[in-house]
Design a protein around this motif. Sequence first.
Motif, mmCIF file in Angstrom:
data_model
loop_
_atom_site.group_PDB
_atom_site.id
_atom_site.type_symbol
_atom_site.label_atom_id
_atom_site.label_comp_id
_atom_site.label_asym_id
_atom_site.label_seq_id
_atom_site.Cartn_x
_atom_site.Cartn_y
_atom_site.Cartn_z
ATOM 1 N N TYR A 152 47.884 49.073 42.881
ATOM 2 C CA TYR A 152 46.568 49.249 42.257
ATOM 3 C C TYR A 152 45.866 47.901 42.096
ATOM 4 C CZ TYR A 152 42.826 50.740 39.238
ATOM 5 O OH TYR A 152 41.567 50.979 38.738
ATOM 6 N N THR A 153 46.601 46.907 41.623
ATOM 7 C CA THR A 153 46.005 45.590 41.377
ATOM 8 C C THR A 153 45.500 44.957 42.664
ATOM 9 O OG1 THR A 153 47.477 45.247 39.489
ATOM 10 C CG2 THR A 153 46.430 43.303 40.422
ATOM 11 N N GLU A 154 46.325 44.957 43.692
ATOM 12 C CA GLU A 154 45.965 44.274 44.932
ATOM 13 C C GLU A 154 44.888 45.020 45.707
ATOM 14 O OE1 GLU A 154 49.721 43.520 46.842
ATOM 15 O OE2 GLU A 154 50.118 41.776 45.549
ATOM 16 N N LEU A 155 44.873 46.338 45.627
ATOM 17 C CA LEU A 155 43.797 47.095 46.272
ATOM 18 C C LEU A 155 42.445 46.774 45.643
ATOM 19 C CD1 LEU A 155 45.333 50.650 46.882
ATOM 20 C CD2 LEU A 155 44.706 48.932 48.603
ATOM 21 N N PHE A 158 42.871 41.702 43.108
ATOM 22 C CA PHE A 158 43.403 40.756 42.128
ATOM 23 C C PHE A 158 44.850 40.403 42.448
ATOM 24 C CE2 PHE A 158 39.945 42.968 39.962
ATOM 25 C CZ PHE A 158 39.194 41.892 39.510
ATOM 26 N N GLY A 159 45.320 39.296 41.850
ATOM 27 C CA GLY A 159 46.679 38.839 42.068
ATOM 28 C C GLY A 159 47.620 39.358 41.003
ATOM 29 N N TRP A 208 48.134 34.231 42.488
ATOM 30 C CA TRP A 208 49.030 34.818 41.500
ATOM 31 C C TRP A 208 50.031 33.818 40.920
ATOM 32 C CZ3 TRP A 208 54.015 34.146 43.047
ATOM 33 C CH2 TRP A 208 54.294 34.096 44.415
ATOM 34 N N ARG A 209 50.126 32.635 41.507
ATOM 35 C CA ARG A 209 51.100 31.663 41.021
ATOM 36 C C ARG A 209 50.660 31.033 39.700
ATOM 37 N NH1 ARG A 209 51.702 28.128 46.358
ATOM 38 N NH2 ARG A 209 49.462 28.583 46.301
ATOM 39 N N THR A 221 47.188 29.914 35.246
ATOM 40 C CA THR A 221 47.064 30.051 36.692
ATOM 41 C C THR A 221 47.020 28.670 37.339
ATOM 42 O OG1 THR A 221 44.641 30.146 36.522
ATOM 43 C CG2 THR A 221 45.818 32.243 36.487
ATOM 44 N N VAL A 222 47.595 28.558 38.536
ATOM 45 C CA VAL A 222 47.611 27.264 39.216
ATOM 46 C C VAL A 222 46.223 26.847 39.675
ATOM 47 C CG1 VAL A 222 50.002 27.434 39.965
ATOM 48 C CG2 VAL A 222 48.201 28.337 41.443
#
Length: 246
Positions: A152-155, A158-159, A208-209, A221-222
Amino acid sequence: MIVKSDKEREGMRKASLVVKAALEKAEQFIRPGVTTLEIDAIVEDVIRSMGATPSSKGFQGYPNASCISVNDVVVHGIPSLLTVKDGDIVSVDITALLNGYQGDAARTFAVGNVSDADKRLIEVAKAAFFAGIEHAKAGGKVGDISAAVQLYTELNGFGVVRALTGHGIGHKMHEAPEVPNFGRRGTGSPLKSGLCICIEPMITAGDWRVKVDRDGWTTRTVDGKKAAHYENTVIITDGEPEILTL
């Protein structure tokens, strides 16, 4: 992994009501001009007024009653004299101990005039939780939840943070099993009726890192882009899961 008895589940329901009340009070209080330390004080007052104690305070040396994470901080932001500003997004993560039982939940709140992109980030974090909860059923696997949250998140563009996960909960704040926000269906620990877990999507507007500040807690977040966090304590049942902190 510990399956909870009827008595234990009832204890967790009561502890979770404390967390729910503290989050609701924090939401009412958060506005431009307040400090994260003032928000933390409000949270602690609610928890203690209900006969509970803030589980995070003193946990592995953590100094405060809640974790308050602003903008690019994903989790574990230490309350301070940092002032909340118009347009910020603020995540509040609370765990309370009542009569030997834990409750745990988190929300990300929009402050004032927040951009549409940031509103969408907050909305997707919440919706990812509900995508995952659809698979929180006895007879399934933790990976069923994880895969649904990730998909759901990646669709939605978002990371998904990998370095941090949800978890079991009960007499301790963190118990087995880990509940990642990424993975494959049909993998991971079995979901059994009476198991209590925290499902908590932590998602980012970019990479996402994450990295941890020198304080050993603040995780951001990086790439400096914003993050959102949405968490509830859940009991797995033979039917629909029971969400304790809503």
